[in-house]
Scaffold this motif. Structure first.
Motif, PDB file in Angstrom:
ATOM      1  N   HIS A  95      35.691  39.394  44.240  1.00  0.00           N
ATOM      2  CA  HIS A  95      34.570  40.281  44.559  1.00  0.00           C
ATOM      3  C   HIS A  95      34.580  40.671  46.035  1.00  0.00           C
ATOM      4  CE1 HIS A  95      32.214  38.709  40.839  1.00  0.00           C
ATOM      5  NE2 HIS A  95      32.825  39.832  40.565  1.00  0.00           N
ATOM      6  N   ASP A  96      34.918  39.722  46.906  1.00  0.00           N
ATOM      7  CA  ASP A  96      35.005  40.029  48.338  1.00  0.00           C
ATOM      8  C   ASP A  96      36.136  41.019  48.606  1.00  0.00           C
ATOM      9  OD1 ASP A  96      32.898  38.383  48.989  1.00  0.00           O
ATOM     10  OD2 ASP A  96      34.158  36.656  49.472  1.00  0.00           O
ATOM     11  N   VAL A  97      37.259  40.821  47.929  1.00  0.00           N
ATOM     12  CA  VAL A  97      38.401  41.735  48.085  1.00  0.00           C
ATOM     13  C   VAL A  97      38.008  43.133  47.608  1.00  0.00           C
ATOM     14  CG1 VAL A  97      40.769  42.243  47.389  1.00  0.00           C
ATOM     15  CG2 VAL A  97      40.086  39.875  47.827  1.00  0.00           C
ATOM     16  N   CYS A  98      37.348  43.197  46.476  1.00  0.00           N
ATOM     17  CA  CYS A  98      36.911  44.471  45.912  1.00  0.00           C
ATOM     18  C   CYS A  98      35.972  45.184  46.888  1.00  0.00           C
ATOM     19  CB  CYS A  98      36.215  44.246  44.570  1.00  0.00           C
ATOM     20  SG  CYS A  98      35.686  45.755  43.729  1.00  0.00           S
ATOM     21  N   ALA A  99      35.028  44.450  47.457  1.00  0.00           N
ATOM     22  CA  ALA A  99      34.070  45.032  48.395  1.00  0.00           C
ATOM     23  C   ALA A  99      34.778  45.595  49.619  1.00  0.00           C
ATOM     24  CB  ALA A  99      33.037  43.985  48.815  1.00  0.00           C
ATOM     25  N   ARG A 100      35.783  44.874  50.118  1.00  0.00           N
ATOM     26  CA  ARG A 100      36.517  45.336  51.296  1.00  0.00           C
ATOM     27  C   ARG A 100      37.313  46.603  50.988  1.00  0.00           C
ATOM     28  NH1 ARG A 100      39.127  40.182  54.389  1.00  0.00           N
ATOM     29  NH2 ARG A 100      40.048  41.901  55.581  1.00  0.00           N
ATOM     30  N   GLU A 147      49.645  36.712  45.680  1.00  0.00           N
ATOM     31  CA  GLU A 147      49.088  35.479  45.147  1.00  0.00           C
ATOM     32  C   GLU A 147      47.706  35.129  45.710  1.00  0.00           C
ATOM     33  OE1 GLU A 147      51.438  34.337  48.800  1.00  0.00           O
ATOM     34  OE2 GLU A 147      51.653  35.722  47.115  1.00  0.00           O
ATOM     35  N   ASP A 148      47.216  35.899  46.693  1.00  0.00           N
ATOM     36  CA  ASP A 148      45.881  35.638  47.227  1.00  0.00           C
ATOM     37  C   ASP A 148      45.313  36.918  47.834  1.00  0.00           C
ATOM     38  OD1 ASP A 148      46.904  35.911  49.890  1.00  0.00           O
ATOM     39  OD2 ASP A 148      47.529  33.808  49.858  1.00  0.00           O
ATOM     40  N   GLY A 149      44.062  36.837  48.271  1.00  0.00           N
ATOM     41  CA  GLY A 149      43.380  38.021  48.768  1.00  0.00           C
ATOM     42  C   GLY A 149      43.986  38.611  50.021  1.00  0.00           C
ATOM     43  N   GLN A 150      44.324  37.759  50.996  1.00  0.00           N
ATOM     44  CA  GLN A 150      44.874  38.261  52.254  1.00  0.00           C
ATOM     45  C   GLN A 150      46.189  39.001  52.037  1.00  0.00           C
ATOM     46  OE1 GLN A 150      43.594  38.537  55.142  1.00  0.00           O
ATOM     47  NE2 GLN A 150      41.743  37.322  54.883  1.00  0.00           N
ATOM     48  N   ASN A 151      47.077  38.398  51.249  1.00  0.00           N
ATOM     49  CA  ASN A 151      48.356  39.069  50.979  1.00  0.00           C
ATOM     50  C   ASN A 151      48.147  40.316  50.137  1.00  0.00           C
ATOM     51  OD1 ASN A 151      50.643  37.532  52.182  1.00  0.00           O
ATOM     52  ND2 ASN A 151      49.749  35.848  51.029  1.00  0.00           N
ATOM     53  N   GLY A 152      47.155  40.289  49.252  1.00  0.00           N
ATOM     54  CA  GLY A 152      46.842  41.479  48.466  1.00  0.00           C
ATOM     55  C   GLY A 152      46.409  42.633  49.347  1.00  0.00           C
ATOM     56  N   LEU A 153      45.558  42.345  50.337  1.00  0.00           N
ATOM     57  CA  LEU A 153      45.097  43.393  51.250  1.00  0.00           C
ATOM     58  C   LEU A 153      46.247  43.920  52.108  1.00  0.00           C
ATOM     59  CD1 LEU A 153      41.673  41.819  52.270  1.00  0.00           C
ATOM     60  CD2 LEU A 153      42.013  43.886  50.904  1.00  0.00           C
ATOM     61  N   ILE A 159      40.736  54.146  44.904  1.00  0.00           N
ATOM     62  CA  ILE A 159      41.717  53.458  44.054  1.00  0.00           C
ATOM     63  C   ILE A 159      40.989  52.709  42.938  1.00  0.00           C
ATOM     64  CG2 ILE A 159      43.572  51.746  43.964  1.00  0.00           C
ATOM     65  CD1 ILE A 159      44.111  52.277  46.912  1.00  0.00           C
ATOM     66  N   PRO A 160      41.316  52.952  41.672  1.00  0.00           N
ATOM     67  CA  PRO A 160      40.659  52.232  40.575  1.00  0.00           C
ATOM     68  C   PRO A 160      40.992  50.740  40.626  1.00  0.00           C
ATOM     69  CG  PRO A 160      41.878  54.153  39.758  1.00  0.00           C
ATOM     70  CD  PRO A 160      42.297  53.940  41.182  1.00  0.00           C
ATOM     71  N   ILE A 161      39.980  49.910  40.379  1.00  0.00           N
ATOM     72  CA  ILE A 161      40.161  48.456  40.374  1.00  0.00           C
ATOM     73  C   ILE A 161      39.741  47.899  39.019  1.00  0.00           C
ATOM     74  CG2 ILE A 161      39.442  46.251  41.378  1.00  0.00           C
ATOM     75  CD1 ILE A 161      38.986  47.705  44.022  1.00  0.00           C
ATOM     76  N   ILE A 162      40.631  47.105  38.411  1.00  0.00           N
ATOM     77  CA  ILE A 162      40.315  46.374  37.189  1.00  0.00           C
ATOM     78  C   ILE A 162      40.178  44.904  37.562  1.00  0.00           C
ATOM     79  CG2 ILE A 162      41.170  45.619  34.940  1.00  0.00           C
ATOM     80  CD1 ILE A 162      42.717  48.228  34.735  1.00  0.00           C
ATOM     81  N   MET A 163      39.010  44.324  37.312  1.00  0.00           N
ATOM     82  CA  MET A 163      38.802  42.908  37.581  1.00  0.00           C
ATOM     83  C   MET A 163      39.352  42.096  36.406  1.00  0.00           C
ATOM     84  SD  MET A 163      37.389  43.206  40.505  1.00  0.00           S
ATOM     85  CE  MET A 163      36.945  41.516  40.920  1.00  0.00           C
ATOM     86  N   LEU A 164      40.005  40.996  36.737  1.00  0.00           N
ATOM     87  CA  LEU A 164      40.646  40.136  35.735  1.00  0.00           C
ATOM     88  C   LEU A 164      40.072  38.729  35.884  1.00  0.00           C
ATOM     89  CD1 LEU A 164      42.967  40.491  33.647  1.00  0.00           C
ATOM     90  CD2 LEU A 164      44.544  39.711  35.413  1.00  0.00           C
ATOM     91  N   ALA A 175      34.227  48.248  40.644  1.00  0.00           N
ATOM     92  CA  ALA A 175      35.336  48.064  39.696  1.00  0.00           C
ATOM     93  C   ALA A 175      35.161  49.022  38.526  1.00  0.00           C
ATOM     94  CB  ALA A 175      35.366  46.620  39.193  1.00  0.00           C
ATOM     95  N   ILE A 176      36.270  49.520  38.009  1.00  0.00           N
ATOM     96  CA  ILE A 176      36.214  50.481  36.909  1.00  0.00           C
ATOM     97  C   ILE A 176      36.217  49.790  35.554  1.00  0.00           C
ATOM     98  CG2 ILE A 176      38.713  50.866  36.633  1.00  0.00           C
ATOM     99  CD1 ILE A 176      38.025  53.896  36.479  1.00  0.00           C
ATOM    100  N   ASN A 177      36.707  48.540  35.517  1.00  0.00           N
ATOM    101  CA  ASN A 177      36.715  47.796  34.261  1.00  0.00           C
ATOM    102  C   ASN A 177      36.801  46.298  34.551  1.00  0.00           C
ATOM    103  OD1 ASN A 177      36.726  47.452  31.446  1.00  0.00           O
ATOM    104  ND2 ASN A 177      38.019  49.259  31.174  1.00  0.00           N
ATOM    105  N   TYR A 178      36.485  45.498  33.519  1.00  0.00           N
ATOM    106  CA  TYR A 178      36.482  44.040  33.630  1.00  0.00           C
ATOM    107  C   TYR A 178      37.198  43.487  32.403  1.00  0.00           C
ATOM    108  CZ  TYR A 178      34.467  39.359  34.557  1.00  0.00           C
ATOM    109  OH  TYR A 178      34.269  38.033  34.849  1.00  0.00           O
ATOM    110  N   VAL A 179      38.325  42.809  32.632  1.00  0.00           N
ATOM    111  CA  VAL A 179      39.146  42.311  31.533  1.00  0.00           C
ATOM    112  C   VAL A 179      39.108  40.792  31.514  1.00  0.00           C
ATOM    113  CG1 VAL A 179      41.488  42.171  30.599  1.00  0.00           C
ATOM    114  CG2 VAL A 179      40.663  44.314  31.584  1.00  0.00           C
ATOM    115  N   GLU A 180      38.774  40.250  30.359  1.00  0.00           N
ATOM    116  CA  GLU A 180      38.725  38.796  30.217  1.00  0.00           C
ATOM    117  C   GLU A 180      40.092  38.247  29.804  1.00  0.00           C
ATOM    118  OE1 GLU A 180      35.638  37.758  27.499  1.00  0.00           O
ATOM    119  OE2 GLU A 180      34.080  38.833  28.616  1.00  0.00           O
ATOM    120  N   LYS A 181      40.444  37.095  30.376  1.00  0.00           N
ATOM    121  CA  LYS A 181      41.673  36.396  29.994  1.00  0.00           C
ATOM    122  C   LYS A 181      41.382  35.479  28.814  1.00  0.00           C
ATOM    123  CE  LYS A 181      42.921  35.841  34.901  1.00  0.00           C
ATOM    124  NZ  LYS A 181      43.170  34.831  35.941  1.00  0.00           N
TER     125      LYS A 181
END
Length: 226
Positions: free
Chosen positions: A61-66, A32-38, A76-81, A98-104
């Protein structure tokens, strides 16, 4: 074994949606957040990450950079949402790796097809696997450390790839035994693995990638920076 997808998203409805779309074909891990995601990244070692940009504790973006700055996880491929349609947000995402960017909101079928396409490309691209200072060509069955080729036997190469591609996760001995044939005598193969692993670890001892034996379980490879 199902491929693992990590979804880092603070909106519970969106997390449930992503899981519902993908769970039939993939193991979906959510945070549910960046820290737990990492944290999940290091524990679960996903094959792909779906990452929301607007998170409560840090930006996507900070998570992606890390993630992309980590030798263990950069591939690892990353899709931004995001619900953000701003061009700058997209440009930043791609610049960060990021390998792709998906809009909600997104179309379920299109999203699922995109995931499948990215993961299938990652498999074929796995013809050129990289981890730490190791680079592999699966086509020619060769490996180099810091640009210098290491001479390995086919069995040593097979074992090294099986361990390294898990990016730090433990590879059970039972999994390695299967590399030598489902119907092989397990005790004999176990001795063969011990023999090859002893030689292999000496041959790559100068690498930043260290292969550790996990008592009673198997092996894992981790990058150790000097």
């Amino acid at each position: 074994m199902k491929k693992k997808i990590l979804c880092i998203e603070d909106n519970p409805t969106m997390r449930v949606l992503v899981e519902a779309v993908l769970r039939d074909e993939y193991e979906v891990i959510t945070a549910e957040d960046g820290q737990n995601g990492l944290k999940e990244l290091f524990v679960k070692r996903p094959d792909l990450i779906v990452l929301d940009i607007m998170l409560p504790d840090m930006s996507g973006h900070d998570v992606c950079a890390r993630i992309k700055s980590s030798p263990e996880h950069a591939d690892i491929p990353i899709i931004m949402l995001s619900s953000n349609t701003d061009v700058e947000s997209k440009v930043t995402s791609y610049k960060l790796g990021a390998i792709n960017y998906v809009e909600k909101p997104f179309d379920r079928n299109e999203f699922k097809a995109m995931i499948g396409s990215i993961l299938s490309r990652a498999v074929s691209k796995g013809m050129n696997l990289a981890y730490g200072d190791m680079n592999f060509s699966l086509d020619s069955q060769s490996v180099s450390v810091s640009g210098k080729k290491v001479e390995l036997t086919p069995s040593e190469f097979k074992l090294l790839v099986a361990i390294v591609k898990e990016r730090g996760a433990i590879v059970e001995r039972s999994t390695l035994v299967k590399l030598f044939g489902e119907n092989s005598d397990e005790e004999s193969v176990d001795r063969i693995i011990n023999y090859h692993m002893s030689l292999l670890r000496k041959k790559v001892s100068h690498s930043k990638v260290r292969i550790s034996s996990i008592y009673g379980r198997g092996y894992k490879a981790q990058v150790h920076e000097a």
